[in-house]
Design a protein around this motif. Structure first.
Motif, PDB file in Angstrom:
ATOM      1  N   ASP A   1       0.847  -1.343  -0.023  1.00 23.88           N
ATOM      2  CA  ASP A   1       0.101   0.022   0.032  1.00 23.88           C
ATOM      3  C   ASP A   1       0.791   0.953   0.094  1.00 23.88           C
ATOM      4  OD1 ASP A   1       0.944   0.154   2.827  1.00 23.88           O
ATOM      5  OD2 ASP A   1      -1.149  -0.871   3.683  1.00 23.88           O
TER       6      ASP A   1
ATOM      7  N   PRO B   1      -5.876   8.350   2.154  1.00 23.89           N
ATOM      8  CA  PRO B   1      -6.816   8.124   3.349  1.00 23.89           C
ATOM      9  C   PRO B   1      -6.547   8.385   4.890  1.00 23.89           C
ATOM     10  CG  PRO B   1      -7.210   6.329   2.227  1.00 23.89           C
ATOM     11  CD  PRO B   1      -6.002   7.302   1.937  1.00 23.89           C
ATOM     12  N   GLY B   2      -7.204   9.647   5.731  1.00 23.90           N
ATOM     13  CA  GLY B   2      -6.763  10.110   6.570  1.00 23.90           C
ATOM     14  C   GLY B   2      -6.407  11.368   6.189  1.00 23.90           C
ATOM     15  N   ASP B   3      -5.446  11.835   5.507  1.00 29.46           N
ATOM     16  CA  ASP B   3      -5.378  12.958   4.942  1.00 29.46           C
ATOM     17  C   ASP B   3      -4.190  13.511   6.211  1.00 29.46           C
ATOM     18  OD1 ASP B   3      -6.729  13.251   3.293  1.00 29.46           O
ATOM     19  OD2 ASP B   3      -8.708  14.438   4.845  1.00 29.46           O
TER      20      ASP B   3
ATOM     21  N   PHE C   1     -12.138  13.648   0.584  1.00 30.12           N
ATOM     22  CA  PHE C   1     -13.531  13.413   0.733  1.00 30.12           C
ATOM     23  C   PHE C   1     -14.545  14.891   0.681  1.00 30.12           C
ATOM     24  CE2 PHE C   1     -16.948  13.643   4.539  1.00 30.12           C
ATOM     25  CZ  PHE C   1     -17.062  12.027   4.404  1.00 30.12           C
TER      26      PHE C   1
ATOM     27  N   LEU D   1     -22.457   8.460   1.189  1.00 32.23           N
ATOM     28  CA  LEU D   1     -20.878   8.598   0.795  1.00 32.23           C
ATOM     29  C   LEU D   1     -20.051   6.779   1.481  1.00 32.23           C
ATOM     30  CD1 LEU D   1     -20.634  12.079   1.832  1.00 32.23           C
ATOM     31  CD2 LEU D   1     -19.876  11.341  -0.096  1.00 32.23           C
ATOM     32  N   LEU D   2     -19.324   6.334   0.686  1.00 29.72           N
ATOM     33  CA  LEU D   2     -18.476   5.062   1.501  1.00 29.72           C
ATOM     34  C   LEU D   2     -17.682   5.399   1.914  1.00 29.72           C
ATOM     35  CD1 LEU D   2     -20.065   2.007  -0.665  1.00 29.72           C
ATOM     36  CD2 LEU D   2     -21.045   2.843   1.322  1.00 29.72           C
ATOM     37  N   GLY D   3     -16.814   6.700   1.551  1.00 29.53           N
ATOM     38  CA  GLY D   3     -15.693   7.334   2.508  1.00 29.53           C
ATOM     39  C   GLY D   3     -14.288   7.147   1.146  1.00 29.53           C
ATOM     40  N   ASP D   4     -13.928   7.557   1.830  1.00 31.28           N
ATOM     41  CA  ASP D   4     -12.763   7.734   0.854  1.00 31.28           C
ATOM     42  C   ASP D   4     -11.486   7.012   1.243  1.00 31.28           C
ATOM     43  OD1 ASP D   4     -11.689   8.606   3.640  1.00 31.28           O
ATOM     44  OD2 ASP D   4     -10.944  11.090   3.129  1.00 31.28           O
ATOM     45  N   ALA D   5     -12.179   5.959   1.905  1.00 32.76           N
ATOM     46  CA  ALA D   5     -10.309   5.201   2.620  1.00 32.76           C
ATOM     47  C   ALA D   5     -10.698   4.049   1.991  1.00 32.76           C
ATOM     48  CB  ALA D   5     -10.771   5.202   4.178  1.00 32.76           C
ATOM     49  N   ILE D   6     -11.714   3.266   0.776  1.00 32.44           N
ATOM     50  CA  ILE D   6     -11.443   2.021   0.126  1.00 32.44           C
ATOM     51  C   ILE D   6     -10.137   1.922  -0.122  1.00 32.44           C
ATOM     52  CG2 ILE D   6     -12.925   0.726  -1.309  1.00 32.44           C
ATOM     53  CD1 ILE D   6     -14.385   2.004   0.482  1.00 32.44           C
ATOM     54  N   GLU D   7      -9.508   0.321   0.586  1.00 32.08           N
ATOM     55  CA  GLU D   7      -8.646   0.047  -0.225  1.00 32.08           C
ATOM     56  C   GLU D   7      -8.500  -1.694  -0.326  1.00 32.08           C
ATOM     57  OE1 GLU D   7      -5.234   0.898   2.954  1.00 32.08           O
ATOM     58  OE2 GLU D   7      -4.874   2.920   2.078  1.00 32.08           O
ATOM     59  N   GLY D   8      -7.704  -2.145  -0.854  1.00 31.12           N
ATOM     60  CA  GLY D   8      -7.823  -3.766  -1.834  1.00 31.12           C
ATOM     61  C   GLY D   8      -7.867  -3.807  -2.600  1.00 31.12           C
TER      62      GLY D   8
ATOM     63  N   VAL E   1     -12.715  -5.687  -4.403  1.00 32.75           N
ATOM     64  CA  VAL E   1     -13.540  -3.973  -4.441  1.00 32.75           C
ATOM     65  C   VAL E   1     -14.653  -4.231  -5.101  1.00 32.75           C
ATOM     66  CG1 VAL E   1     -13.381  -1.531  -4.301  1.00 32.75           C
ATOM     67  CG2 VAL E   1     -11.266  -3.294  -3.405  1.00 32.75           C
TER      68      VAL E   1
ATOM     69  N   THR F   1      -4.957  -1.281  -4.959  1.00 32.47           N
ATOM     70  CA  THR F   1      -4.556  -2.508  -4.923  1.00 32.47           C
ATOM     71  C   THR F   1      -4.618  -2.619  -6.721  1.00 32.47           C
ATOM     72  OG1 THR F   1      -3.864  -3.167  -4.138  1.00 32.47           O
ATOM     73  CG2 THR F   1      -2.661  -0.929  -3.616  1.00 32.47           C
TER      74      THR F   1
END
Lengths: 430, 430
Positions: B157, B194-196, B262, B281-288, B293, B324
């Motif tokens: 990541d 994500p998390g800025d 976001f 809003l499922l958010g700004d932090a989707i990883e995988g 995904v 990724t």
């Protein structure tokens, strides 16, 4: 939970367990089945069926039925329940065994020779595929079993597995309903699949089958499952083809869904809402490799904690469906434990996020637990015990980690099955 | 979009493109940067910086700044913008090149020898890691480049990649701010993570670094990245360690985030809501892994279509973050195209579900498109062209499929970067 004196601390583990219990309760045959029973027929009523809920469903029919009743259902070892008139046989799941095959043969015998005045109640729930494993003529029990085992290891989804099973079976894909003609057949079904398609649940023994032998062959090829020449010959023959939707022989067959994964999630949502926790229903259809689903839902949870989206804390992300695990290691653990371990690793100790994931049937994979529980300190507690969470995940050994932490969720068989249940709680900052 | 005469048909492709454009616009330096500028100093003002938004950020500073201004920023080839006083250099991304290294060396020179009365405005955005690739003393450019390439292929990541990059760099992990002492340093940052966390964005050249050389070594081991003895020796030496949070040398350094993923998603949500489409809003932090995904979000979309949860149609699932791709095949395609192809396969032609996924920087991976678009007929149209979507996915060849379908989303470089943008529209049944 707000009150005049300010927010009282919630017990996250107890709260999440309450949600899980509400979901299982909403799917319980005792609660749901009676309202769907047809009126008694002029003739005989035969109860047959299979699945993890079969014994509990038979007991619920007995409790509600007015009139004579006889029959035979097959359930998983340990999932039996006391019945008076319907015999309950236990057999092996997910690996079929001879007990299941014998029960399937007896069920086929039992519905033969009925008249138009008779009624067959067919009680189907998740697990019926393995429990009604009776090979088609020309396919050996051992061959069918080997193919099933390879499918379970392959990462193929449940729809693909059921397509193959139906075309190697003497009873699935509508064949049980055909055997019961000219009697009336009512399938009473507890869904454990996204979309609640009766043709998919338990491989649809009372439902015409839209899938074909050619598709079954393609699936074996796609997942590189070895099949003997006799299996291939069977799948290439007309005898392997299942009855298709629109088949006139299904005129006296009806099927009704009596409990669903989504209704179970909704019940959990109601419990959360009642105590001031906003439920976010991500639905009953979450599929994918368990560890990747963990990463994705970690992202949604972190967004809720940081940005109040998709909902502000306190909130709980609820989802169902069935993840898959592609075995790479030699450890112990079902798909819910694996999901949770990947979730904990992705959350990396983020505060205020707790989760429970469990199989609503009470058994996660082949262990003795329904699922497990994680908290912000899961990784730290594991490290303190000398455990390496990433290594456990690489070894598919999540069960061992959660067992060591004392964080298994153990219920025993619940005698129903509406697939997986996942709840991720995001607490408010104090 | 409701009106008195009943629902008018929406153009899903145009609608989704409108959402994407709104997200990009919300992250545009011209729109966001001016409000965050400090007052001019007594002494000189030097603008430095790097990233896909660097030229656009420099132009925005020039437009708003009162007083003298000079400097140098580096951006990706094709992402330049006209400036008058701040020089813009273009260099390679994601593979660093000599142009980036030379620009990084010039930037370090430029901030040396300043006084307490001077101000350095450091403009950082996603991509700065590759564009400021100046190896630490003792590490060769070629070695650093090889390790970076291996990291990009490994599935590691962004946080793991940046940890390694910082400890092999002469400029990252706070080293640029150290070089500018005793001047005041203000980092103006567009977040693409994500998390800025400012320490993570562009490998944080103006931010103290909580990660360690030991962690960098562990990451190389975990992903089996080959490192030469001289790289290992460097990482084992004290010289490789970055300044840590709390370091007194950072007293005159401040960092501010001027645009976030976001906020971009929220802008898209506002546009959707204004035309009667419920945003989730499922958010700004989707990883995988991108393909997984796709499967997971397919499940959420199907639930919305079937069960009105998490929202009733018409609704749109919005998410950001960065998936990724673990390369297995030899095809063409970025992570957004791969996500979309997996999504289309999992949706299996489900009606009324459309999606757009694109990189907000305008370039998905190393192709010329920002992303692509799918509709219920995507698989059918691919089949009609003789394309096999599953095979394309196995070959990491989603770009070729969407190119053949005419379903690429092409914007050219947007000169900003708030990471990926995904929108899945679930339309109402007519």
């Amino acid at each position: 939970m707000g009150d005049a004196a300010g927010r009282r601390e919630r017990d996250p583990r107890g709260f999440l367990r309450t949600l899980f219990d509400a979901a299982v309760e909403a799917a319980s045959p005792a609660k749901t089945l009676a309202g769907f029973l047809p009126p008694p027929p002029k003739g005989r009523t035969i109860v047959v069926g299979a699945g993890k809920a079969a014994a509990a469903m038979a007991a619920a029919v007995e409790a509600a039925w007015r009139g004579p009743l006889e029959g035979l259902v097959v359930t998983r070892y340990g999932h039996g329940a006391p019945t008076k008139r319907v015999e309950v046989v236990e057999a092996s799941h997910p690996m079929p065994d001879a007990a299941g095959a014998a029960a399937a043969a007896r069920i086929l015998e039992r519905v033969k020779g009925l008249t138009e005045d008779d009624l067959v109640l067919c009680l189907i729930s998740g697990g019926a595929s393995a429990l009604l494993a009776l090979p088609a003529r020309g396919v050996s029990f051992e061959e069918k079993r080997a193919i099933n085992a390879a499918l379970l290891r392959s990462g193929a989804d449940i729809a693909a597995m059921n397509c193959v099973r139906k075309h190697l079976s003497a009873i699935k894909g509508g064949r049980l309903a055909l055997a019961a003609a000219p009697a009336n057949v009512v399938g009473l079904i507890i869904s454990d699949v996204p979309g609640d398609d009766p043709a998919t649940i338990g491989s649809g023994p009372t439902v015409a089958d839209p899938t074909t032998s050619a598709e079954a062959l393609a699936i074996l090829r796609r997942y590189r499952i070895e099949a003997s020449p006799s299996v291939v010959a069977h799948l290439e023959s007309a005898a392997s083809e299942t009855p298709k939707p629109g088949d006139a022989r299904f005129a006296k067959v009806s099927n009704v869904i009596v409990a669903t994964p989504f209704a179970a999630l909704r019940a959990a949502a109601d419990v959360a809402r009642a105590v001031g926790v906003t439920p976010v229903l991500l639905g009953d259809a979450i599929e994918g490799e368990a560890r990747e689903v963990g990463r994705v839902l970690a992202g949604v949870a972190l967004s809720a904690a940081r940005h109040d989206a998709p909902a502000a804390a306190p909130c709980v992300l609820l989802s169902g469906g069935e993840t898959t695990v592609t075995m790479r290691g030699k450890g112990r653990g079902g798909r819910n434990a694996e999901f949770l371990l990947a979730l904990a690793i992705a959350l990396a100790g983020a505060p205020r996020i707790f989760a429970l994931a469990a199989d609503t049937d009470g058994i996660d994979g082949s262990e003795d637990n329904a699922g497990a529980f994680i908290a912000p300190d899961t990784l730290a507690r594991a490290a303190a015990l000398g455990l390496n969470p990433r290594q456990c995940l690489a070894d598919n050994d999540a069960y061992s980690l959660f067992a060591a932490l004392g964080d298994l969720v153990v219920t025993g068989p619940t005698r129903t099955n509406v697939n997986d249940f996942r709840a991720i709680l995001i607490e408010q900052a104090v």
